[in-house]
Design a protein around this motif. Structure first.
Motif, mmCIF file in Angstrom:
data_model
loop_
_atom_site.group_PDB
_atom_site.id
_atom_site.type_symbol
_atom_site.label_atom_id
_atom_site.label_comp_id
_atom_site.label_asym_id
_atom_site.label_seq_id
_atom_site.Cartn_x
_atom_site.Cartn_y
_atom_site.Cartn_z
ATOM 1 N N ARG A 1 -4.567 -3.357 8.025
ATOM 2 C CA ARG A 1 -4.916 -4.774 8.013
ATOM 3 C C ARG A 1 -3.699 -5.680 7.830
ATOM 4 N NH1 ARG A 1 -10.399 -5.028 4.275
ATOM 5 N NH2 ARG A 1 -11.792 -4.059 5.800
ATOM 6 N N THR A 2 -2.592 -5.130 7.402
ATOM 7 C CA THR A 2 -1.407 -5.950 7.137
ATOM 8 C C THR A 2 -0.586 -6.251 8.379
ATOM 9 O OG1 THR A 2 0.022 -4.054 6.647
ATOM 10 C CG2 THR A 2 -1.175 -5.031 4.789
ATOM 11 N N LEU B 1 -15.127 -1.480 -0.059
ATOM 12 C CA LEU B 1 -13.936 -2.147 0.470
ATOM 13 C C LEU B 1 -14.326 -3.322 1.352
ATOM 14 C CD1 LEU B 1 -10.825 -2.252 0.987
ATOM 15 C CD2 LEU B 1 -11.222 -0.686 2.878
ATOM 16 N N ASN C 1 2.537 4.208 5.737
ATOM 17 C CA ASN C 1 1.547 4.782 4.824
ATOM 18 C C ASN C 1 1.873 6.243 4.521
ATOM 19 O OD1 ASN C 1 -1.080 4.595 3.425
ATOM 20 N ND2 ASN C 1 -1.697 6.090 4.950
ATOM 21 N N THR D 1 -6.595 1.767 5.378
ATOM 22 C CA THR D 1 -7.219 0.539 5.886
ATOM 23 C C THR D 1 -6.403 -0.684 5.492
ATOM 24 O OG1 THR D 1 -9.403 1.549 5.761
ATOM 25 C CG2 THR D 1 -9.333 -0.849 5.853
ATOM 26 N N ILE D 2 -5.960 -0.736 4.236
ATOM 27 C CA ILE D 2 -5.147 -1.865 3.787
ATOM 28 C C ILE D 2 -3.859 -1.938 4.615
ATOM 29 C CG2 ILE D 2 -3.814 -2.803 1.865
ATOM 30 C CD1 ILE D 2 -5.926 -1.496 -0.001
ATOM 31 N N SER D 3 -3.225 -0.792 4.850
ATOM 32 C CA SER D 3 -2.001 -0.767 5.662
ATOM 33 C C SER D 3 -2.258 -1.309 7.057
ATOM 34 C CB SER D 3 -1.456 0.660 5.773
ATOM 35 O OG SER D 3 -1.020 1.123 4.534
ATOM 36 N N GLY E 1 -13.496 -5.961 -1.338
ATOM 37 C CA GLY E 1 -12.049 -6.000 -1.192
ATOM 38 C C GLY E 1 -11.366 -4.792 -1.822
ATOM 39 N N PRO E 2 -10.048 -4.680 -1.625
ATOM 40 C CA PRO E 2 -9.327 -3.473 -2.029
ATOM 41 C C PRO E 2 -9.214 -3.259 -3.538
ATOM 42 C CG PRO E 2 -7.820 -5.107 -1.139
ATOM 43 C CD PRO E 2 -9.199 -5.616 -0.903
ATOM 44 N N PRO F 1 0.812 -1.216 0.000
ATOM 45 C CA PRO F 1 0.000 0.000 0.000
ATOM 46 C C PRO F 1 0.848 1.269 0.000
ATOM 47 C CG PRO F 1 -0.500 -1.352 1.937
ATOM 48 C CD PRO F 1 0.511 -2.078 1.134
#
Length: 189
Positions: free
Chosen positions: A144-145, A94, A158, A140-142, A98-99, A41
């Motif tokens: 979740r990782t 999302l 990020n 959000t993706i960041s 999904g992303p 991301p």
């Protein structure tokens, strides 16, 4: 001032206890500032922020110098209004799809071909959806990782992507626009 008042109503966070004489910067390590899990991301954020910075820096000059449009504020208005719609809608998308379904590149080619104010408004709408919606998606993706105790490192990673993108767009974009013109610069962004 309004923001300061609102901060007064936020719940205080627990500060981890430090040993006597221990510096508050004692836990400052590269691993705490950067999350390698959030590199994907972050790279997208480099491109995203580069695009956003390129538009911000060169939009007014492009509109005035090439098309004679002195007040391009309507572009920003269209982009902002679409951002209000895009962020909650893309958040729902999302969660459900999904992303990949939410990362929508839009508007820059329209901007590169702009001939009048109508093109700028259409471009502002597309950019408002694509760019205003992508920021919370990438955050959000960041998040979740990484595990819960690494959220601050993911956040830092990020924003590092945003900073790199801004720096690159300002320098490389300036050269592109100076050598090839604004249209090529916007197409390249």
């Amino acid at each position: 001032a309004f923001g300061l008042v609102l901060v007064c109503f936020t719940a205080p966070t627990k500060v981890p206890a430090r040993l006597p004489g221990q510096s508050m910067f004692g836990g400052l390590k590269l691993n705490n500032l950067f999350a390698k899990e959030a590199i994907s991301p972050m790279i997208i954020n480099v491109a995203f922020q580069g695009t956003r910075t390129g538009i911000t820096v060169f939009m007014a000059a492009f509109a005035l110098e090439e098309l004679g449009i002195a007040n391009i504020g309507v572009f920003a208005t269209a982009a902002s209004l679409m951002g209000w719609v895009a962020r909650p809608a893309l958040g729902i998308l999302l969660d459900k799809k999904g992303p990949i379904a939410t990362l929508i590149p839009a508007g820059l080619l329209c901007l590169a071909f702009a001939q009048d104010l109508t093109w700028f408004i259409i471009s502002g709408i597309l950019i408002g959806i694509g760019q205003n919606g992508i920021s919370p998606v990438l955050m959000t993706i960041s998040m979740r990782t990484v595990p819960a105790e690494r959220k601050a490192a993911a956040n830092s990673t990020n924003y590092l992507g945003m900073d790199i993108g801004s720096a690159l767009a300002s320098t490389v974009g300036g050269v592109l626009c100076a050598v090839f013109g604004y249209r090529v610069g916007f197409a390249a962004f």
